[in-house]
Design an enzyme around this catalytic site. Sequence first.
Site, PDB file in Angstrom:
ATOM      1  CE  LYS A 197      -1.998   3.144   1.839  1.00 56.55           C
ATOM      2  NZ  LYS A 197      -1.870   4.551   1.380  1.00 56.55           N
ATOM      3  CD  GLU A 227      12.936   3.874   8.197  1.00 56.80           C
ATOM      4  OE1 GLU A 227      12.896   4.875   8.957  1.00 56.80           O
ATOM      5  OE2 GLU A 227      12.940   3.942   6.968  1.00 56.80           O
ATOM      6  CB  CYS A 276      13.460   8.333   8.103  1.00 59.83           C
ATOM      7  SG  CYS A 276      14.283   7.203   6.999  1.00 59.83           S
ATOM      8  CD  GLU A 286      10.789  12.600  11.254  1.00 64.63           C
ATOM      9  OE1 GLU A 286       9.628  12.162  11.408  1.00 64.63           O
ATOM     10  OE2 GLU A 286      11.711  11.924  10.766  1.00 64.63           O
TER      11      GLU A 286
END
Length: 482
Positions: free
Chosen positions: A176, A251, A285, A384
């Site tokens: 997906k 992750e 990331c 982040e």
Amino acid sequence: MTIPSLYSNIIGGERLQARTGDTIEVLDPSDGQAFATIPRSGAAEVDEAVRAAHAAFRGPWGRLTATERGRVLTRLAELIRANHEELAALECRDTGKPLAQAKVDIQACARYFEYYGGAADKLHGETIPYAAGSTVMAIRVPHGVTGHIIPWNYPAQIFGRSAGASLAAGNACVVKPAEDACLTPVRLAQLALEAGVLPGALNVVCGLGSEAGAALTAHPGIAHISFTGSTETGALVAEAAARRHSPATLELGGKSPQIVFADADLERAVPVIVNAIIQNAGQTCTAGSRVLIERPVYERVMQMLAERFTALRVGPGGRDLDCGPVINRKQRLKIQAMVDAAAADGVRIAAQGRLADGAPEGGHYVMPTLLGEVPADHIIAQQEVFGPVLAAIVFDTEEEAVEIANGTDYGLTAGVWTENGGRQLRVAHAVEAGQVFINNYGAGGGIELPFGGMKHSGYGREKAFEGLRGFTTVKTIAIQHG
Ligand code: NDP
């Protein structure tokens, strides 16, 4: 190159729209304009894909030898390389990333299939000395049908690393992709069929995360799920996996530090540090989003960073500038709000890049921003941003540098810049991160290097042989033969 305007799911080897006929518009992040549609799939399409994957796993795909699977994946790598211009143009248009970056990503995607194609028949179990008159084997077997939820920042690369490893290990996959970045995954699944990946072994279902994504994570037919994305959605995926009692690889994000000691080779370090935060407009990331600088060289490093930040230009992906747009309006507003809040708190904007002349209205452009003297506990140094925003923090001792580096919830990647060999290894051991780079930095790279997080950055490992092992489980067979 003309980009098709209609994209379909790939289920059981067929190109299918959603049963309802519903679609989602695909917007170009460089100008905000719609240029294609993808199906808006839901639980029905996910269920169909999982069934097709089970049929392939129990059927012809599951019966291939590891060598045969490896050959097919190697062929797919060759096909990706043969079509790299088309794939890179698609990735660039869909995500807004500069064309040069898109080309690197497509080559990396091909390399994942090449690597895992080559590794497929080199993954084996072991025999274990046990009781007299017995032989014990611990063999590696695939999970069955694996689910893959991939994000919009590196769709082609993450497709390769996740589906490539899973297929090599003998699983069948349902992928997906993010609603903002479905086009290369769909095209790659078409190429996979051409390469000989058997129908049903690799399915792609497009749709919204809250619909198709949630349906995939909850599906009882999924034996393992791998997820890359936010910590919040990662927790939902892990919860759904726990209810099914199946493993997950997560992750998640990062707030990766680049630690610059006074003895570092600054000429070498600074360009790498800048690239590690502006690559993919900071939507990585492993972006090196904090630079920790030892006080004696703080002013000098800031000056060197500021010179580079001021020269950065932002514009459409196709123009191949330093930064493309970010993926969508939501991300642009989030990044801008975080920078504005930091500035309102008195954080100094030390330098910013500029919008290139002629950049279209409606694009989601964010200026690369260098923030100076950021308190280590400020929200902009803790959370982040996922944009081209670098927070500079000053430190006085090695101990303090490690404390600041470890002082966030994340633990994905770190960079250490020093010529002192003892310090290189002391700091590398002390830093809580899944990967530590000394005198270099690998934002997003390194197919051959085990990769994954500590703390809120997730668990499980991808890339390398470690990633392949994660897509198998161990079955022990004990024979008592006297
Ligand atoms: P999400 O974590 O929501 O999206 C990542 C993937 O999960 C996408 O494929 C998304 O699909 C899917 N998804 C969303 N909701 C669900 C759900 N309920 N069940 C299953 N799958 C779901 O991230 P966002 O796109 O919202 O970005 C928010 C932040 O996440 C970013 O600012 C960044 O900090 C972080 N992020 C980190 C990434 C990384 O590489 N570690 C990658 C992307 C984001 P869809 O997009 O269709 O909703």
